[in-house]
Write an enzyme that holds these catalytic residues in place. Structure first.
Site, PDB file in Angstrom:
ATOM      1  N   ARG A   1       0.828  -1.203   0.000  1.00  0.00           N
ATOM      2  CA  ARG A   1       0.000   0.000   0.000  1.00  0.00           C
ATOM      3  C   ARG A   1       0.868   1.260   0.000  1.00  0.00           C
ATOM      4  O   ARG A   1       1.956   1.275   0.536  1.00  0.00           O
ATOM      5  CB  ARG A   1      -0.909  -0.028   1.241  1.00  0.00           C
ATOM      6  CG  ARG A   1      -1.909   1.128   1.333  1.00  0.00           C
ATOM      7  CD  ARG A   1      -2.894   0.858   2.456  1.00  0.00           C
ATOM      8  NE  ARG A   1      -3.802   1.987   2.656  1.00  0.00           N
ATOM      9  CZ  ARG A   1      -3.783   2.771   3.724  1.00  0.00           C
ATOM     10  NH1 ARG A   1      -2.914   2.555   4.698  1.00  0.00           N
ATOM     11  NH2 ARG A   1      -4.643   3.771   3.855  1.00  0.00           N
TER      12      ARG A   1
ATOM     13  N   LYS B   1       2.027  -8.131  11.964  1.00  0.00           N
ATOM     14  CA  LYS B   1       1.399  -8.226  10.643  1.00  0.00           C
ATOM     15  C   LYS B   1       1.634  -9.592  10.020  1.00  0.00           C
ATOM     16  O   LYS B   1       2.765 -10.053   9.899  1.00  0.00           O
ATOM     17  CB  LYS B   1       1.943  -7.126   9.731  1.00  0.00           C
ATOM     18  CG  LYS B   1       1.232  -7.039   8.388  1.00  0.00           C
ATOM     19  CD  LYS B   1       1.648  -5.780   7.650  1.00  0.00           C
ATOM     20  CE  LYS B   1       1.002  -5.671   6.289  1.00  0.00           C
ATOM     21  NZ  LYS B   1       1.303  -4.393   5.613  1.00  0.00           N
TER      22      LYS B   1
ATOM     23  N   ARG C   1      -3.076   3.245  13.697  1.00  0.00           N
ATOM     24  CA  ARG C   1      -2.068   2.685  14.604  1.00  0.00           C
ATOM     25  C   ARG C   1      -2.686   2.527  15.999  1.00  0.00           C
ATOM     26  O   ARG C   1      -3.590   3.268  16.373  1.00  0.00           O
ATOM     27  CB  ARG C   1      -0.858   3.604  14.702  1.00  0.00           C
ATOM     28  CG  ARG C   1      -0.091   3.797  13.398  1.00  0.00           C
ATOM     29  CD  ARG C   1       0.733   2.562  13.033  1.00  0.00           C
ATOM     30  NE  ARG C   1       1.588   2.796  11.889  1.00  0.00           N
ATOM     31  CZ  ARG C   1       1.223   2.651  10.634  1.00  0.00           C
ATOM     32  NH1 ARG C   1      -0.016   2.259  10.352  1.00  0.00           N
ATOM     33  NH2 ARG C   1       2.066   2.879   9.636  1.00  0.00           N
TER      34      ARG C   1
END
Length: 325
Positions: free
Chosen positions: A118, A183, A317
């Site tokens: 991204r 992640k 975040r």
């Protein structure tokens, strides 16, 4: 693109993790050991760890479960899937061929030389380690109807991971999957088409399957893989399930939009009712995340008011309670 057919033949021979002598490889491929070593260097550049032992020959440090287009076609009766072992980018490949595609057409790769994340970021793509998948979808209703599509993709991949034993997976708005705040996967949706026209959509996903390390230190955030979480999956079976589930969900999304997926997102939302901050350029907005709305926008409670946020340049975040103000 350079011809890697011989390198890939060596990879297929070594994929079982057993030792193969230089003499055997030379006879099968009709080349010298020096030439074989050159191809092994290419494999190492792709992130494949090889070992050489005098008197035994060559082997991989660990076997690799290679993608197989024939096996994929047999699983779930999956069709219209192309496996291209080495590619610049699966997303770019579909974008380059968009006029020839039908909804659900899919490209898989073992290794991406220029994988994209991204906001222009690079996606680390070692050979045979993870899942690099792109799917084309055509929305007759136009680009506006695609709002929230990346969230649907995240839901589907998360639910498929749960189906394969990964019970701790969570989704993070708008395009990531996490396990214990690390992640596991990323989603990149790219679209062509103007208002009033058909929307041509390419959905890319990178999922960390058996990655153990980042030797080049190119990943700038905490990450994990199924291997690191103690989960082993067959890459062909998992890929087929992701493709099947995505095609089914996108058919529903095309007709009903986000509404059927809202409760499914809330079950998986990594930051639901937790302190977060939105980063918008140089601006930071702190609040409590309250889920998403029917358009896929993030709901943030800030100073007693819940506001919907949407935009490609917004990053979400975690925030510690003292940060809230």
């Amino acid at each position: 693109m350079k011809d890697y057919s011989v390198t890939l033949k060596i990879m297929a021979i070594l994929a079982d993790g057993e030792f193969h002598s230089g003499e055997q490889l030379g006879q099968e491929l009709g080349m010298s050991r020096a030439a074989i070593n050159q191809h092994l260097k290419i494999l190492e550049e792709w992130g494949v760890n090889t070992n050489r032992v005098t008197g035994k020959g060559y082997c991989l440090i660990e076997p690799i479960n290679l993608l197989d287009q024939t096996v994929l076609s047999q699983l779930y009766h999956i069709n219209n899937v192309e496996v291209i072992p080495v590619i610049d980018s699966t997303n770019q490949y579909l974008l380059n061929n968009i006029d020839k595609l039908n909804s659900g057409d899919t490209c898989l790769a073992e290794y991406q030389q220029a994988g994209r994340g991204r906001r222009g970021g690079k996606w680390f793509s070692p050979f045979g380690t993870n899942l690099y998948l792109s799917m084309y979808w055509r929305l007759e209703q136009g680009p506006a109807a695609a709002m929230g599509l990346s969230l649907v993709v995240g839901i589907v991949i998360a639910e498929t991971l749960i189906q394969f034993g990964c019970g701790d997976v969570k989704v993070k708005w708008p395009n990531d999957l996490y396990i214990n705040d690390r992640k596991l996967a990323g989603i990149l949706v790219e679209m062509t088409g103007k208002t009033g026209d058909v929307a041509h959509i390419v959905i890319g996903a990178g999922i960390n399957i058996s990655m153990k390390s980042d030797p080049l230190s190119v990943i700038n955030q905490h990450w994990t893989s199924l291997y690191q979480e103690g989960i082993v999956v067959d890459r062909n079976e998992f890929s087929a399930a992701v493709i099947e589930n995505l095609r089914h969900a996108l058919t529903i999304f095309e007709i009903q939009g986000m509404a059927p997926f809202l409760p499914r997102w809330h079950v998986l939302d990594n930051f639901l009712n937790k302190p977060v901050k939105l980063i918008i350029g140089e601006r930071e907005v702190f609040g409590i995340e309250r889920g998403i709305n029917e358009f896929g926008a993030l709901l943030l409670e800030h100073e007693g008011e819940v506001k919907a946020w949407v935009g490609g340049e917004i990053s979400l975040r975690a925030a510690n309670p003292p940060d809230l103000r």
